[in-house]
Design a protein around this motif. Sequence first.
Motif, PDB file in Angstrom:
ATOM      1  N   PHE A   1       0.850  -1.196   0.000  1.00 29.04           N
ATOM      2  CA  PHE A   1       0.000   0.000   0.000  1.00 29.04           C
ATOM      3  C   PHE A   1       0.878   1.236   0.000  1.00 29.04           C
ATOM      4  N   SER A   2       0.781   2.055  -1.039  1.00 32.72           N
ATOM      5  CA  SER A   2       1.628   3.254  -1.121  1.00 32.72           C
ATOM      6  C   SER A   2       0.980   4.464  -0.475  1.00 32.72           C
ATOM      7  N   GLY A   3      -0.350   4.530  -0.498  1.00 26.83           N
ATOM      8  CA  GLY A   3      -1.045   5.664   0.088  1.00 26.83           C
ATOM      9  C   GLY A   3      -1.022   6.909  -0.765  1.00 26.83           C
TER      10      GLY A   3
ATOM     11  N   ALA B   1     -19.161   4.318   1.490  1.00 26.43           N
ATOM     12  CA  ALA B   1     -19.176   4.167   2.948  1.00 26.43           C
ATOM     13  C   ALA B   1     -19.806   2.828   3.290  1.00 26.43           C
ATOM     14  N   PRO B   2     -19.019   1.754   3.367  1.00 29.63           N
ATOM     15  CA  PRO B   2     -19.580   0.418   3.650  1.00 29.63           C
ATOM     16  C   PRO B   2     -20.269   0.377   4.999  1.00 29.63           C
ATOM     17  N   VAL B   3     -21.299  -0.459   5.081  1.00 33.53           N
ATOM     18  CA  VAL B   3     -22.086  -0.576   6.306  1.00 33.53           C
ATOM     19  C   VAL B   3     -21.450  -1.597   7.245  1.00 33.53           C
ATOM     20  N   GLU B   4     -21.928  -1.608   8.460  1.00 32.24           N
ATOM     21  CA  GLU B   4     -21.434  -2.570   9.462  1.00 32.24           C
ATOM     22  C   GLU B   4     -22.281  -3.843   9.418  1.00 32.24           C
ATOM     23  N   ARG B   5     -22.441  -4.416   8.205  1.00 36.33           N
ATOM     24  CA  ARG B   5     -23.222  -5.637   8.046  1.00 36.33           C
ATOM     25  C   ARG B   5     -22.541  -6.548   7.048  1.00 36.33           C
ATOM     26  N   GLY B   6     -22.612  -7.836   7.311  1.00 38.21           N
ATOM     27  CA  GLY B   6     -22.120  -8.825   6.374  1.00 38.21           C
ATOM     28  C   GLY B   6     -20.673  -8.597   5.984  1.00 38.21           C
ATOM     29  N   PHE B   7     -20.354  -8.922   4.733  1.00 38.06           N
ATOM     30  CA  PHE B   7     -18.972  -8.825   4.252  1.00 38.06           C
ATOM     31  C   PHE B   7     -18.473  -7.385   4.255  1.00 38.06           C
ATOM     32  N   GLU B   8     -19.388  -6.414   4.139  1.00 41.17           N
ATOM     33  CA  GLU B   8     -18.951  -5.016   4.124  1.00 41.17           C
ATOM     34  C   GLU B   8     -18.346  -4.594   5.456  1.00 41.17           C
TER      35      GLU B   8
ATOM     36  N   GLU C   1     -16.086  -6.274   6.950  1.00 38.47           N
ATOM     37  CA  GLU C   1     -14.661  -6.530   6.704  1.00 38.47           C
ATOM     38  C   GLU C   1     -14.087  -5.469   5.757  1.00 38.47           C
ATOM     39  N   VAL C   2     -14.838  -5.101   4.728  1.00 39.84           N
ATOM     40  CA  VAL C   2     -14.386  -4.057   3.803  1.00 39.84           C
ATOM     41  C   VAL C   2     -14.174  -2.748   4.549  1.00 39.84           C
ATOM     42  N   ARG C   3     -15.070  -2.440   5.464  1.00 36.74           N
ATOM     43  CA  ARG C   3     -14.956  -1.202   6.244  1.00 36.74           C
ATOM     44  C   ARG C   3     -13.661  -1.189   7.057  1.00 36.74           C
ATOM     45  N   ARG C   4     -13.339  -2.327   7.663  1.00 40.42           N
ATOM     46  CA  ARG C   4     -12.092  -2.406   8.453  1.00 40.42           C
ATOM     47  C   ARG C   4     -10.875  -2.176   7.563  1.00 40.42           C
ATOM     48  N   ARG C   5     -10.898  -2.738   6.354  1.00 36.98           N
ATOM     49  CA  ARG C   5      -9.775  -2.547   5.443  1.00 36.98           C
ATOM     50  C   ARG C   5      -9.609  -1.066   5.084  1.00 36.98           C
ATOM     51  N   LEU C   6     -10.740  -0.415   4.755  1.00 39.12           N
ATOM     52  CA  LEU C   6     -10.655   0.996   4.380  1.00 39.12           C
ATOM     53  C   LEU C   6     -10.153   1.862   5.533  1.00 39.12           C
ATOM     54  N   GLU C   7     -10.599   1.548   6.747  1.00 36.38           N
ATOM     55  CA  GLU C   7     -10.130   2.301   7.912  1.00 36.38           C
ATOM     56  C   GLU C   7      -8.631   2.094   8.127  1.00 36.38           C
ATOM     57  N   TYR C   8      -8.137   0.869   7.899  1.00 33.51           N
ATOM     58  CA  TYR C   8      -6.716   0.584   8.050  1.00 33.51           C
ATOM     59  C   TYR C   8      -5.906   1.338   6.997  1.00 33.51           C
TER      60      TYR C   8
END
Length: 435
Positions: A393-395, A410-417, A419-426
Amino acid sequence: MVSLFDSAGFGKDAPRPLADRLRPQKLADVVGQDHLVGADGVITRMLAAGRIPSIILWGPPGTGKTTIARLLAGETGLAFEQISAIFSGVADLKKVFEQARIRREQGRGTLLFVDEIHRFNKSQQDSFLPYVEDGTIILVGATTENPSFELNGALLSRAQVLVLNRLDADALNALIRRAEMFERRPMPADAAAREAMIGMADGDGRYFLNMLEEVFAAVPEGAAPLTPETLARTVQKRMPLYDKAADGHYNLVSALHKSVRGSDPDAALYYLARMLTAGEDPLFIIRRVVRMAIEDVGLADPEAVHQALAAKDTYDFLGSPEGELAIAQAVVYVATAPKSNAVYTAYKAATERAKQTGSLMPPKIILNAPTKLMKQQEYGAGYRYDHDQPDAFSGQNYFPDGLGRETYYAPVERGFEREVRRRLEYWAKLRKERG
């Protein structure tokens, strides 16, 4: 000498159908439409005020549109003219308008009832306007289709739309009581058969009365009453009211989609069965389920769209009726999947932004430089290959220089999203740390 016409029962003294013989003689006798003709109904208040505007009666077949129009003319003293848009053309309209004009000069108004008014084209509908405006006619149009879609805005603006309800069980039971009084005996059917007949009527009073007439004619006085089993052999069950090009089609499609969106698999299965039973194209339904999987589930469960597409392949392979089970499975899967419209919303926002920003150039760092001139212009200069960076990840910023970084998804806090939300926050954390 008795003619063939008379022997067939069509002579001038031939008995009229039960539906015609039981036609109400006053507005208060119309069943199932108390909101219009009851003590505090809209039409009742119009009559009390002494002013009847032009009206569009919108409702399913057999709910009393023609009856209300005829009785309305009788209670106002207006001459009653009836035409059908299916069988009438411009010449017929001109004749009716001229007769109404003559009556008006003689001091009498005309109530013109137009059945299936939505069948008239735009120019034919426009021809009513001057006669409605100057009071030559009071127009009462009847339609089974949504007036918003089928009637001209100019005509709608000059008329009041009144909605008739399909007849419920209470209204149909009232028709049974009237028929029993007319026939002077109880309807020859047990309670279960009565309930079955009410279901078969599908809210259509005219069809229900015709069915009652069949039952009274088929069962002699004193014979055993019909049961649901013997009823099925006595009367023909019709298909549910459904026109794939009209309101019934769009209403059920909407009901199916919103039941799936609302995570109610039982309601979704009910509307699916309604559509399939009525003869809807299964591939149309599958296309709609694919849309639901993308629009309402999205990345909350990426498997949903695979299930919907698999239903299409399965239906193509098995055909009907076995393939319809695959559609049901897809509907249940999508209905019970976690819901997110985050991608749908993000795409709409990005599309709107793209329209606003025009032809902004991407930053040079992410542009290729296949020529010497482009290298001199520093195309690709400073680009960091993400796979060679820590955490891959270069940023770096990939938005146009004049735009700056923006957020649409803005992924929701449900289902697979989730996990996507955590990735985007990281990645947002790394981007901040690396400047």
